[in-house]
Motif scaffolding. Structure first.
Motif, mmCIF file in Angstrom:
data_model
loop_
_atom_site.group_PDB
_atom_site.id
_atom_site.type_symbol
_atom_site.label_atom_id
_atom_site.label_comp_id
_atom_site.label_asym_id
_atom_site.label_seq_id
_atom_site.Cartn_x
_atom_site.Cartn_y
_atom_site.Cartn_z
ATOM 1 N N HIS A 1 0.869 -1.200 -0.037
ATOM 2 C CA HIS A 1 0.094 0.034 0.024
ATOM 3 C C HIS A 1 0.903 1.148 -0.114
ATOM 4 C CE1 HIS A 1 -3.261 2.827 1.228
ATOM 5 N NE2 HIS A 1 -4.062 1.833 0.554
ATOM 6 N N HIS B 1 -4.028 8.678 0.826
ATOM 7 C CA HIS B 1 -4.370 7.237 0.501
ATOM 8 C C HIS B 1 -3.529 6.437 1.470
ATOM 9 C CE1 HIS B 1 -4.837 3.929 -2.528
ATOM 10 N NE2 HIS B 1 -5.439 3.615 -1.561
ATOM 11 N N TYR B 2 -4.081 5.731 2.926
ATOM 12 C CA TYR B 2 -3.489 5.314 3.571
ATOM 13 C C TYR B 2 -4.273 4.158 4.412
ATOM 14 C CZ TYR B 2 -5.097 8.300 7.231
ATOM 15 O OH TYR B 2 -5.902 8.981 7.972
ATOM 16 N N LEU B 3 -3.851 3.050 4.870
ATOM 17 C CA LEU B 3 -4.644 2.260 5.622
ATOM 18 C C LEU B 3 -4.896 3.014 7.190
ATOM 19 C CD1 LEU B 3 -2.767 -1.188 4.697
ATOM 20 C CD2 LEU B 3 -4.903 -0.092 3.827
ATOM 21 N N CYS C 1 -9.110 1.118 4.460
ATOM 22 C CA CYS C 1 -8.382 2.239 3.635
ATOM 23 C C CYS C 1 -9.341 3.406 3.787
ATOM 24 C CB CYS C 1 -8.138 1.448 2.371
ATOM 25 S SG CYS C 1 -7.472 2.763 1.354
ATOM 26 N N HIS D 1 -10.645 3.243 0.037
ATOM 27 C CA HIS D 1 -11.591 2.234 -0.523
ATOM 28 C C HIS D 1 -12.507 1.725 0.537
ATOM 29 C CE1 HIS D 1 -8.052 2.146 -3.370
ATOM 30 N NE2 HIS D 1 -9.159 2.333 -4.354
#
Length: 209
Positions: free
Chosen positions: A138, A144-146, A184, A187
Motif C-alpha cells: 500500500h 491514501h493510507y490504511l 483504507c 476504498h
C-alpha cells in the motif's frame, strides 16, 4: 415534548449516576428547584441546557428529549458480528460486538460495511516468534493510507492503528482461522481471506521456490 416522561427519565438517570438534584443544578448554573420541577413533570429543560444536561447524565440528547432510551438487543457473544466505526471528524476508531449507538465529536456514527474484496491490498504473511507478521502492499500517503487493521478470532479482537507514511505492517498472535479486516480511507473496509489461508499460501510459495 412530554414533560412527564422526560422528568421521570431525568430522575432515573440522575439516580443511576448517584447525583442529587443540587449536583445537576450546580453543574448547569440553575436553581435546585428547577430540577425538581422537571422531575415532577411541571416543565422541560430550556433548549440551551439540553447538550450539557445530556453530557452530565451520559445519554444521547435526542433520546432524552423523547423521554425514552432505546435499548439494543443483548450481545449474543458472537464476535464474528463485530462492527467498526470511524469518526469522519477526528478519525477515532470504535468497535462494538453487537448493535450499538456510537457517537463521536457530537455526531452519531454509522457502521462501516465491508466493500468488495477486490480492493483489498496484497498481503504477505510470515510467522515471527509467536506472531503473524503481516505486510501490506500500500502507498500509505497522506491522501491514501490504511487507517487500521483488525484480526478477529473467537472471543478476541486485535486492533492495529496505522498512520500515513508509516510502514504498512502489523503483528498478531498466532491463532489460525481468524478473519482479517483492513480499512483504507479511500476504498473503505474490506474483509481479507482467512489469515491462515494466506500463511499456507506463502509457505507453499516458499517451498516451491
Amino acid at each position: 415534548m412530554d414533560c412527564v416522561k422526560i422528568g421521570k427519565l431525568i430522575a432515573k438517570l440522575r439516580k443511576e449516576k448517584n447525583l442529587t438534584q443540587r449536583n445537576i443544578a450546580d453543574a448547569l448554573g440553575i436553581q435546585n428547584k428547577t430540577v425538581s420541577k422537571w422531575e415532577c413533570g411541571l416543565g422541560c429543560p430550556d433548549l440551551s441546557l439540553w447538550p450539557e444536561l445530556s453530557a452530565i447524565l451520559g445519554v444521547d440528547m435526542k433520546q432524552m428529549m423523547e423521554g425514552e432510551i432505546t435499548s439494543n438487543k443483548p450481545d449474543s457473544g458472537n464476535i464474528d458480528k463485530v462492527r467498526f466505526y470511524v469518526c469522519p471528524s477526528c478519525g477515532n476508531i470504535l468497535v462494538s460486538t453487537a448493535s450499538a449507538s456510537i457517537f463521536c465529536c457530537g455526531r452519531k456514527l454509522e457502521r462501516i460495511l465491508p466493500t468488495d474484496a477486490i480492493t483489498a491490498p496484497k498481503i504477505t504473511v510470515e510467522e515471527m516468534d509467536m506472531d503473524y507478521f503481516v505486510t501490506f502492499d500500500h502507498p500509505m500517503t497522506k491522501e491514501h493510507y490504511l487507517s487500521f487493521v483488525a484480526y478477529v478470532k473467537s472471543d478476541r479482537i486485535f486492533l492495529n492503528r496505522l498512520y500515513p507514511e508509516q510502514n504498512p505492517s502489523c503483528r498478531f498472535p498466532i491463532t489460525t482461522g481468524g478473519k482479517l479486516y483492513v480499512y483504507c480511507i479511500k476504498h473503505g473496509l474490506v474483509t481479507c481471506q482467512k489469515i491462515n489461508e494466506e500463511l499456507s499460501k506463502s509457505n507453499d510459495e516458499e517451498l516451491g521456490s
